[in-house]
Write an enzyme that holds these catalytic residues in place. Structure first.
Site, PDB file in Angstrom:
ATOM      1  N   LYS A  79      14.342 -26.562  -3.105  1.00  0.00           N
ATOM      2  CA  LYS A  79      13.691 -25.371  -2.557  1.00  0.00           C
ATOM      3  C   LYS A  79      12.865 -24.621  -3.604  1.00  0.00           C
ATOM      4  O   LYS A  79      12.025 -23.797  -3.254  1.00  0.00           O
ATOM      5  CB  LYS A  79      14.723 -24.427  -1.923  1.00  0.00           C
ATOM      6  CG  LYS A  79      15.678 -23.742  -2.877  1.00  0.00           C
ATOM      7  CD  LYS A  79      16.702 -22.917  -2.101  1.00  0.00           C
ATOM      8  CE  LYS A  79      17.723 -22.242  -3.004  1.00  0.00           C
ATOM      9  NZ  LYS A  79      17.138 -21.191  -3.844  1.00  0.00           N
ATOM     10  N   ASP A  80      13.077 -24.929  -4.897  1.00  0.00           N
ATOM     11  CA  ASP A  80      12.324 -24.256  -5.950  1.00  0.00           C
ATOM     12  C   ASP A  80      10.979 -24.912  -6.225  1.00  0.00           C
ATOM     13  O   ASP A  80      10.146 -24.344  -6.940  1.00  0.00           O
ATOM     14  CB  ASP A  80      13.128 -24.246  -7.260  1.00  0.00           C
ATOM     15  CG  ASP A  80      14.336 -23.325  -7.201  1.00  0.00           C
ATOM     16  OD1 ASP A  80      14.418 -22.523  -6.254  1.00  0.00           O
ATOM     17  OD2 ASP A  80      15.195 -23.413  -8.103  1.00  0.00           O
ATOM     18  N   ARG A 127      13.584 -13.627   2.010  1.00  0.00           N
ATOM     19  CA  ARG A 127      13.997 -14.213   3.297  1.00  0.00           C
ATOM     20  C   ARG A 127      15.343 -13.661   3.731  1.00  0.00           C
ATOM     21  O   ARG A 127      15.517 -13.258   4.893  1.00  0.00           O
ATOM     22  CB  ARG A 127      14.084 -15.746   3.150  1.00  0.00           C
ATOM     23  CG  ARG A 127      14.742 -16.451   4.339  1.00  0.00           C
ATOM     24  CD  ARG A 127      15.044 -17.908   4.008  1.00  0.00           C
ATOM     25  NE  ARG A 127      15.935 -18.053   2.878  1.00  0.00           N
ATOM     26  CZ  ARG A 127      17.260 -17.967   2.945  1.00  0.00           C
ATOM     27  NH1 ARG A 127      17.850 -17.720   4.099  1.00  0.00           N
ATOM     28  NH2 ARG A 127      18.004 -18.112   1.872  1.00  0.00           N
ATOM     29  N   ARG A 128      16.312 -13.638   2.818  1.00  0.00           N
ATOM     30  CA  ARG A 128      17.628 -13.086   3.160  1.00  0.00           C
ATOM     31  C   ARG A 128      17.542 -11.593   3.431  1.00  0.00           C
ATOM     32  O   ARG A 128      18.180 -11.082   4.350  1.00  0.00           O
ATOM     33  CB  ARG A 128      18.623 -13.361   2.022  1.00  0.00           C
ATOM     34  CG  ARG A 128      18.975 -14.833   1.853  1.00  0.00           C
ATOM     35  CD  ARG A 128      19.981 -15.027   0.719  1.00  0.00           C
ATOM     36  NE  ARG A 128      20.267 -16.440   0.490  1.00  0.00           N
ATOM     37  CZ  ARG A 128      20.224 -17.040  -0.690  1.00  0.00           C
ATOM     38  NH1 ARG A 128      19.914 -16.335  -1.773  1.00  0.00           N
ATOM     39  NH2 ARG A 128      20.501 -18.324  -0.807  1.00  0.00           N
ATOM     40  N   ARG A 145      19.094 -10.190  -9.619  1.00  0.00           N
ATOM     41  CA  ARG A 145      18.822 -11.445 -10.299  1.00  0.00           C
ATOM     42  C   ARG A 145      20.056 -11.828 -11.083  1.00  0.00           C
ATOM     43  O   ARG A 145      21.000 -11.062 -11.199  1.00  0.00           O
ATOM     44  CB  ARG A 145      17.620 -11.302 -11.240  1.00  0.00           C
ATOM     45  CG  ARG A 145      16.309 -11.707 -10.609  1.00  0.00           C
ATOM     46  CD  ARG A 145      15.372 -12.294 -11.652  1.00  0.00           C
ATOM     47  NE  ARG A 145      15.844 -13.578 -12.165  1.00  0.00           N
ATOM     48  CZ  ARG A 145      15.271 -14.238 -13.173  1.00  0.00           C
ATOM     49  NH1 ARG A 145      14.228 -13.715 -13.785  1.00  0.00           N
ATOM     50  NH2 ARG A 145      15.748 -15.388 -13.573  1.00  0.00           N
ATOM     51  N   ARG A 151      26.052 -12.434 -10.317  1.00  0.00           N
ATOM     52  CA  ARG A 151      25.909 -11.869  -8.970  1.00  0.00           C
ATOM     53  C   ARG A 151      27.271 -11.566  -8.343  1.00  0.00           C
ATOM     54  O   ARG A 151      27.468 -10.494  -7.765  1.00  0.00           O
ATOM     55  CB  ARG A 151      25.103 -12.832  -8.088  1.00  0.00           C
ATOM     56  CG  ARG A 151      23.670 -13.001  -8.581  1.00  0.00           C
ATOM     57  CD  ARG A 151      22.834 -13.879  -7.669  1.00  0.00           C
ATOM     58  NE  ARG A 151      21.526 -14.143  -8.263  1.00  0.00           N
ATOM     59  CZ  ARG A 151      20.407 -14.295  -7.566  1.00  0.00           C
ATOM     60  NH1 ARG A 151      20.418 -14.206  -6.256  1.00  0.00           N
ATOM     61  NH2 ARG A 151      19.269 -14.543  -8.182  1.00  0.00           N
ATOM     62  N   CYS A 239       7.419 -20.343  -2.118  1.00  0.00           N
ATOM     63  CA  CYS A 239       8.856 -20.635  -2.042  1.00  0.00           C
ATOM     64  C   CYS A 239       9.705 -19.379  -1.854  1.00  0.00           C
ATOM     65  O   CYS A 239      10.824 -19.450  -1.360  1.00  0.00           O
ATOM     66  CB  CYS A 239       9.314 -21.342  -3.307  1.00  0.00           C
ATOM     67  SG  CYS A 239       8.240 -22.655  -3.861  1.00  0.00           S
TER      68      CYS A 239
END
Length: 313
Positions: A79-80, A127-128, A145, A151, A239
């Site tokens: 996905k990156d 997106r989230r 980040r 996180r 992306c």
């Protein structure tokens, strides 16, 4: 090629090393000798938000090392990767995908439905963010980040009520037990290619390409991810854009009533993410497995007709 050492390039993060280790293990089990080489990337050295620097900074250094022949293979979180092909580089294999869904890690092991209005949820993904806000549950969604440990630490320290991460990453570093809810794609569609890896080599290294394809590649995963990324590319969204997609190989009946495998694709695009008028546009379609690219592009066209051309990117 068993007498040759295959040099595999990886980022230095715990997750990247774990992902690369799965590829190295498959090659070793097939009798190949491998060496894992860590490549430092600008993204690893920056503290700026992902939306500002772009996820391409995590992949460009690996690709440069590959083209410069410092490594023979590069392993990426699929996905990156930018959607445009990179000259001189071949996608040799797409391994079997991990669970592509998003996962919640919340205080007191709460689920999304149990978190009270006003709860602060952290994520680095537009997106989230868009899909969480669109649930209408009154969450305060903030950008964060850092690696997985950083996180999750924001939850255990009480700084945040919850974070949302990719379930696949948590699985690869052995932290699935900390997930308080694996989020249904009906609530939050994952990023295109989430949970999948891309294994690249040089186009002129045909032997390595064929070796990787024969040992590592999973046909169904490759088809699903191709459809998802074709949709992303046709939307001309980066992306880190507020776009989600998930394709699955499903059983269907042909005209004679025989069971066949087809490719089913769902997509979302969020508009108005910079203001208070978020709109989630949704579409779905099904096609033959060999029509992955066409399926992705047709679903993107449907989303554009619905208004996805206005999405913030």
């Amino acid at each position: 090629m068993a007498d040759r050492v295959i040099r595999i390039g990886t980022r230095g993060s715990k997750l990247a090393v774990a992902q690369t280790g799965t590829i190295a293990k498959k090659l070793e089990e097939a009798g190949q000798r491998v060496e894992i080489i860590t490549v430092s990337t600008p993204g690893d050295r920056s503290s700026a938000p992902i939306a500002e620097i772009g996820v391409g900074v995590f992949t460009s250094a690996l690709r440069e090392a590959l083209l410069d022949k410092q490594v023979d293979v590069a392993v990426h979180s699929y996905k990156d990767l930018p959607t445009a092909p990179e000259p001189g580089i071949a996608l040799a294999a797409v391994p079997l995908r991990e669970d592509p869904r998003d996962a919640l890690i919340a205080r007191d092991r709460l689920t999304l439905g149990e978190l009270p209005s006003g709860s602060v949820i952290g994520t680095g993904s537009p997106r989230r963010m868009a899909q969480l806000r669109a649930l209408g549950l009154g969450f305060e969604v903030v950008p964060i980040r850092g690696n997985i440990d950083t996180r999750i630490g924001k939850v255990t320290s009480g700084e945040l009520d919850a974070v949302v991460l990719a379930r696949a990453g948590l699985a690869r570093v052995g932290r699935v037990g900390e997930i308080t809810e694996t989020i249904d794609p009906l609530q939050m569609l994952p990023a295109p290619a989430q949970g999948a890896l891309a294994v690249e080599t040089r186009v002129d290294d045909v032997d390595t390409e064929h070796l990787l394809h024969s040992i590592v590649d999973d046909e169904a995963t490759r088809a699903a991810v191709a459809a998802e990324r074709a949709m992303l590319a046709a939307l001309e969204a980066g992306c880190s854009a507020p776009v989600g997609a998930l394709a699955d190989v499903v059983e269907d009946l042909d005209a004679e009533g025989a069971v066949v495998e087809r490719l089913s694709l769902r997509g979302v695009a969020a508009t108005g993410v910079e203001g208070d008028s978020i709109q989630i546009l949704r579409a779905s379609a099904i096609a033959e497995k060999h029509e992955a690219d066409k399926l992705g592009r047709s679903l993107a066209a449907e989303l554009l007709d619905l208004g996805a051309g206005a999405l913030s990117r």
